[in-house]
Motif scaffolding. Structure first.
Motif, short mmCIF file in Angstrom:
data_model
loop_
_atom_site.label_atom_id
_atom_site.label_comp_id
_atom_site.label_asym_id
_atom_site.label_seq_id
_atom_site.Cartn_x
_atom_site.Cartn_y
_atom_site.Cartn_z
N ASN A 121 10.79 7.87 0.07
CA ASN A 121 9.98 8.83 -0.49
C ASN A 121 9.20 9.49 0.43
N SER A 122 9.67 10.57 1.06
CA SER A 122 8.81 11.33 1.98
C SER A 122 7.57 11.91 1.60
N GLN A 123 7.26 11.91 0.11
CA GLN A 123 6.27 12.50 -0.59
C GLN A 123 4.88 11.56 -0.50
N ILE A 124 5.16 10.13 -0.13
CA ILE A 124 4.13 9.42 -0.19
C ILE A 124 3.75 9.16 1.32
N LYS A 125 2.52 9.01 1.48
CA LYS A 125 1.77 8.85 2.83
C LYS A 125 0.90 7.38 2.76
N GLU A 126 1.28 6.33 3.57
CA GLU A 126 0.55 5.33 3.68
C GLU A 126 -0.46 5.29 4.84
N ILE A 127 -1.40 5.01 4.49
CA ILE A 127 -2.44 5.20 5.56
C ILE A 127 -2.66 4.01 6.13
N ARG A 128 -2.22 3.91 7.66
CA ARG A 128 -2.27 2.55 8.34
C ARG A 128 -3.67 2.22 8.98
N CYS A 129 -4.37 3.50 9.88
CA CYS A 129 -5.24 3.32 10.53
C CYS A 129 -6.17 4.76 10.43
#
Length: 177
Positions: A121-129
């Protein structure tokens, strides 16, 4: 009298007053410190005997900053803003908590947000840092470099935006944002 002569005569008068005052205004003060030792202090000018007073409220700020971690226990997402077709940002609570804990109550702190999108899913952005660059900030704004950091740690992450703290919560973006 020319301004230069007037200034030099004023300087000479101040020097004479200072020299005359030093001979007569020597003060000896005897105090006892917390260990019970006697401390004898000799002062020669009035400003040396004045009690120190800070013009900032650094002590209140330091105590308030130690309580920032407890404020992070009451952060909840607003699910009403999630809509189909828009980006959804997933922010790990430990990253957000660390960002809040290193913040200051009176100065804005900013950082660049980096993350990834899952393959399905390219609409979800997981913030990693959050990358915190050198910056200058006060109560009203923060200035950060225009160039994004370049390091091997960020090579698999995409820049998603930036985040900053502010003194008060507002329901809309400020003109600077």
């Amino acid at each position: 009298m020319t301004p230069e002569l007037q200034t030099s005569s004023q300087v000479e008068e101040i020097d004479r007053q200072k020299d005359a005052g030093q001979a007569n205004s020597q003060t000896v003060t005897q105090t006892v410190n917390t260990h019970g030792d006697t401390v004898i202090t000799t002062t020669q000018s009035p400003y040396e005997v004045q009690k120190f007073k800070s013009h900032s409220d650094w002590r209140v700020r330091a105590i308030s900053a130690t309580n920032l971690h407890s404020r992070t226990n009451h952060i909840y997402p607003n699910a009403d803003d999630v809509k189909e077709g828009n980006y959804t940002y997933v922010f790990a609570k430990n990253i957000l908590k660390k960002f809040i804990c290193i913040s200051d109550l009176r100065s804005q702190i900013a950082g660049y947000i980096y993350g990834i999108s899952p393959a399905d899913n390219s609409q979800i952005k997981e913030i990693r840092c959050i990358v915190i660059p050198p910056q200058a900030g006060n109560q009203h704004h923060v200035t950060i470099p225009d160039n994004l950091p370049d390091t091997d740690y960020l090579k698999n992450l995409e820049p998603l935006g930036w985040i900053h703290t502010q003194a008060n919560e507002t329901m809309t973006l400020s003109p600077q944002d």
